[in-house]
Design a protein around this motif. Structure first.
Motif, PDB file in Angstrom:
ATOM      1  N   GLY A   7      38.258 -10.175  11.435  1.00 28.40           N
ATOM      2  CA  GLY A   7      39.601  -9.926  10.934  1.00 28.40           C
ATOM      3  C   GLY A   7      40.671  -9.917  12.006  1.00 28.40           C
ATOM      4  O   GLY A   7      41.827  -9.647  11.710  1.00 28.40           O
ATOM      5  N   ARG A   8      40.343 -10.222  13.240  1.00 28.84           N
ATOM      6  CA  ARG A   8      41.314 -10.171  14.333  1.00 28.84           C
ATOM      7  C   ARG A   8      42.488 -11.140  14.135  1.00 28.84           C
ATOM      8  O   ARG A   8      43.632 -10.778  14.410  1.00 28.84           O
ATOM      9  CB  ARG A   8      40.591 -10.463  15.655  1.00 28.84           C
ATOM     10  CG  ARG A   8      41.465 -10.492  16.878  1.00 28.84           C
ATOM     11  CD  ARG A   8      42.020  -9.144  17.216  1.00 28.84           C
ATOM     12  NE  ARG A   8      40.979  -8.238  17.606  1.00 28.84           N
ATOM     13  CZ  ARG A   8      41.070  -7.381  18.603  1.00 28.84           C
ATOM     14  NH1 ARG A   8      42.168  -7.323  19.314  1.00 28.84           N
ATOM     15  NH2 ARG A   8      40.092  -6.565  18.865  1.00 28.84           N
ATOM     16  N   PRO A   9      42.283 -12.375  13.636  1.00 25.78           N
ATOM     17  CA  PRO A   9      43.432 -13.271  13.442  1.00 25.78           C
ATOM     18  C   PRO A   9      44.453 -12.748  12.437  1.00 25.78           C
ATOM     19  O   PRO A   9      45.619 -13.121  12.484  1.00 25.78           O
ATOM     20  CB  PRO A   9      42.799 -14.572  12.932  1.00 25.78           C
ATOM     21  CG  PRO A   9      41.405 -14.531  13.422  1.00 25.78           C
ATOM     22  CD  PRO A   9      41.025 -13.085  13.419  1.00 25.78           C
ATOM     23  N   LEU A  10      44.042 -11.859  11.529  1.00 28.65           N
ATOM     24  CA  LEU A  10      44.980 -11.307  10.559  1.00 28.65           C
ATOM     25  C   LEU A  10      46.007 -10.402  11.217  1.00 28.65           C
ATOM     26  O   LEU A  10      47.098 -10.214  10.691  1.00 28.65           O
ATOM     27  CB  LEU A  10      44.236 -10.510   9.481  1.00 28.65           C
ATOM     28  CG  LEU A  10      43.338 -11.311   8.553  1.00 28.65           C
ATOM     29  CD1 LEU A  10      42.622 -10.369   7.611  1.00 28.65           C
ATOM     30  CD2 LEU A  10      44.115 -12.331   7.800  1.00 28.65           C
ATOM     31  N   TRP A  11      45.680  -9.849  12.365  1.00 34.14           N
ATOM     32  CA  TRP A  11      46.601  -8.928  13.032  1.00 34.14           C
ATOM     33  C   TRP A  11      47.861  -9.630  13.510  1.00 34.14           C
ATOM     34  O   TRP A  11      48.893  -8.998  13.688  1.00 34.14           O
ATOM     35  CB  TRP A  11      45.912  -8.245  14.201  1.00 34.14           C
ATOM     36  CG  TRP A  11      44.809  -7.327  13.794  1.00 34.14           C
ATOM     37  CD1 TRP A  11      44.339  -7.090  12.533  1.00 34.14           C
ATOM     38  CD2 TRP A  11      44.023  -6.527  14.662  1.00 34.14           C
ATOM     39  NE1 TRP A  11      43.320  -6.198  12.556  1.00 34.14           N
ATOM     40  CE2 TRP A  11      43.094  -5.834  13.867  1.00 34.14           C
ATOM     41  CE3 TRP A  11      43.999  -6.341  16.017  1.00 34.14           C
ATOM     42  CZ2 TRP A  11      42.179  -4.952  14.403  1.00 34.14           C
ATOM     43  CZ3 TRP A  11      43.078  -5.469  16.536  1.00 34.14           C
ATOM     44  CH2 TRP A  11      42.183  -4.781  15.742  1.00 34.14           C
ATOM     45  N   ASN A  12      47.805 -10.930  13.717  1.00 40.19           N
ATOM     46  CA  ASN A  12      48.961 -11.678  14.201  1.00 40.19           C
ATOM     47  C   ASN A  12      49.883 -12.121  13.072  1.00 40.19           C
ATOM     48  O   ASN A  12      50.992 -12.566  13.332  1.00 40.19           O
ATOM     49  CB  ASN A  12      48.498 -12.906  14.988  1.00 40.19           C
ATOM     50  CG  ASN A  12      47.709 -12.512  16.213  1.00 40.19           C
ATOM     51  OD1 ASN A  12      47.957 -11.475  16.815  1.00 40.19           O
ATOM     52  ND2 ASN A  12      46.739 -13.325  16.586  1.00 40.19           N
ATOM     53  N   LEU A  13      49.432 -12.020  11.825  1.00 43.18           N
ATOM     54  CA  LEU A  13      50.253 -12.415  10.686  1.00 43.18           C
ATOM     55  C   LEU A  13      51.195 -11.283  10.297  1.00 43.18           C
ATOM     56  O   LEU A  13      50.883 -10.110  10.504  1.00 43.18           O
ATOM     57  CB  LEU A  13      49.356 -12.755   9.492  1.00 43.18           C
ATOM     58  CG  LEU A  13      48.432 -13.945   9.660  1.00 43.18           C
ATOM     59  CD1 LEU A  13      47.532 -14.072   8.442  1.00 43.18           C
ATOM     60  CD2 LEU A  13      49.212 -15.215   9.872  1.00 43.18           C
ATOM     61  N   PRO A  14      52.355 -11.618   9.723  1.00 42.90           N
ATOM     62  CA  PRO A  14      53.244 -10.553   9.260  1.00 42.90           C
ATOM     63  C   PRO A  14      52.579  -9.743   8.148  1.00 42.90           C
ATOM     64  O   PRO A  14      51.939 -10.310   7.257  1.00 42.90           O
ATOM     65  CB  PRO A  14      54.478 -11.293   8.747  1.00 42.90           C
ATOM     66  CG  PRO A  14      54.102 -12.713   8.646  1.00 42.90           C
ATOM     67  CD  PRO A  14      52.911 -12.936   9.508  1.00 42.90           C
ATOM     68  N   SER A  15      52.694  -8.454   8.213  1.00 40.23           N
ATOM     69  CA  SER A  15      52.091  -7.506   7.259  1.00 40.23           C
ATOM     70  C   SER A  15      50.583  -7.675   7.170  1.00 40.23           C
ATOM     71  O   SER A  15      49.980  -7.425   6.131  1.00 40.23           O
ATOM     72  CB  SER A  15      52.708  -7.661   5.867  1.00 40.23           C
ATOM     73  OG  SER A  15      54.074  -7.381   5.909  1.00 40.23           O
ATOM     74  N   ARG A  16      49.976  -8.121   8.262  1.00 34.52           N
ATOM     75  CA  ARG A  16      48.518  -8.329   8.332  1.00 34.52           C
ATOM     76  C   ARG A  16      48.011  -9.292   7.260  1.00 34.52           C
ATOM     77  O   ARG A  16      46.907  -9.180   6.764  1.00 34.52           O
ATOM     78  CB  ARG A  16      47.769  -7.000   8.208  1.00 34.52           C
ATOM     79  CG  ARG A  16      48.183  -5.948   9.209  1.00 34.52           C
ATOM     80  CD  ARG A  16      47.588  -6.245  10.573  1.00 34.52           C
ATOM     81  NE  ARG A  16      47.687  -5.085  11.450  1.00 34.52           N
ATOM     82  CZ  ARG A  16      48.483  -5.029  12.496  1.00 34.52           C
ATOM     83  NH1 ARG A  16      49.270  -6.039  12.783  1.00 34.52           N
ATOM     84  NH2 ARG A  16      48.486  -3.962  13.257  1.00 34.52           N
ATOM     85  N   GLY A  17      48.868 -10.242   6.844  1.00 33.18           N
ATOM     86  CA  GLY A  17      48.471 -11.246   5.865  1.00 33.18           C
ATOM     87  C   GLY A  17      48.561 -10.779   4.433  1.00 33.18           C
ATOM     88  O   GLY A  17      48.072 -11.441   3.528  1.00 33.18           O
ATOM     89  N   ARG A  18      49.191  -9.637   4.196  1.00 33.88           N
ATOM     90  CA  ARG A  18      49.271  -9.098   2.835  1.00 33.88           C
ATOM     91  C   ARG A  18      50.655  -9.328   2.238  1.00 33.88           C
ATOM     92  O   ARG A  18      51.639  -9.465   2.938  1.00 33.88           O
ATOM     93  CB  ARG A  18      48.972  -7.602   2.829  1.00 33.88           C
ATOM     94  CG  ARG A  18      47.540  -7.304   3.186  1.00 33.88           C
ATOM     95  CD  ARG A  18      47.261  -5.809   3.152  1.00 33.88           C
ATOM     96  NE  ARG A  18      45.887  -5.547   3.509  1.00 33.88           N
ATOM     97  CZ  ARG A  18      44.897  -5.449   2.631  1.00 33.88           C
ATOM     98  NH1 ARG A  18      45.145  -5.581   1.356  1.00 33.88           N
ATOM     99  NH2 ARG A  18      43.675  -5.209   3.030  1.00 33.88           N
ATOM    100  N   GLY A  19      50.688  -9.374   0.921  1.00 35.26           N
ATOM    101  CA  GLY A  19      51.941  -9.564   0.207  1.00 35.26           C
ATOM    102  C   GLY A  19      51.689  -9.561  -1.288  1.00 35.26           C
ATOM    103  O   GLY A  19      50.685  -9.033  -1.762  1.00 35.26           O
ATOM    104  N   THR A  20      52.593 -10.175  -2.036  1.00 38.78           N
ATOM    105  CA  THR A  20      52.466 -10.283  -3.480  1.00 38.78           C
ATOM    106  C   THR A  20      52.087 -11.712  -3.827  1.00 38.78           C
ATOM    107  O   THR A  20      52.764 -12.652  -3.426  1.00 38.78           O
ATOM    108  CB  THR A  20      53.791  -9.921  -4.174  1.00 38.78           C
ATOM    109  OG1 THR A  20      54.143  -8.585  -3.787  1.00 38.78           O
ATOM    110  CG2 THR A  20      53.657  -9.977  -5.685  1.00 38.78           C
ATOM    111  N   CYS A  21      51.009 -11.870  -4.562  1.00 40.71           N
ATOM    112  CA  CYS A  21      50.532 -13.201  -4.943  1.00 40.71           C
ATOM    113  C   CYS A  21      51.539 -13.838  -5.904  1.00 40.71           C
ATOM    114  O   CYS A  21      51.912 -13.223  -6.900  1.00 40.71           O
ATOM    115  CB  CYS A  21      49.157 -13.116  -5.585  1.00 40.71           C
ATOM    116  SG  CYS A  21      48.505 -14.718  -6.083  1.00 40.71           S
TER     117      CYS A  21
END
Length: 62
Positions: A7-21
Motif C-alpha cells: 500500500g505504499r504507493p497509495l500514500w503519494n496520492l491525494p487523500s490516500r487514493g480515496r474519494g467518492t465513486c
C-alpha cells in the motif's frame, strides 16, 4: 513478519487514493481503477464498479 511495502504507493496520492465513486456514489472508498467513457475521458472508479456495464460508466458527469 509485517509487509511494510504493501500500500505504499497509495500514500503519494491525494487523500490516500480515496474519494467518492462517480458510478455508485460510495463515499470514502478507494478509487484505483481507471474506466473510460465512450468519448474517451478516463475516470477512476471503485473496485465494485470496475466491472460495471458501460452504460453506467457513460452516465458519469464531469
Amino acid at each position: 513478519m509485517a509487509k511494510t511495502k504493501r500500500g505504499r504507493p497509495l500514500w503519494n496520492l491525494p487523500s490516500r487514493g480515496r474519494g467518492t465513486c462517480p458510478v455508485c456514489s460510495a463515499t470514502r472508498i478507494k478509487l484505483l481503477y481507471p474506466r473510460a467513457k465512450t468519448d474517451g475521458t478516463q475516470h477512476k472508479v471503485c473496485k465494485r464498479c470496475v466491472n460495471a456495464p458501460q452504460v453506467k460508466v457513460d452516465t458519469i458527469t464531469g
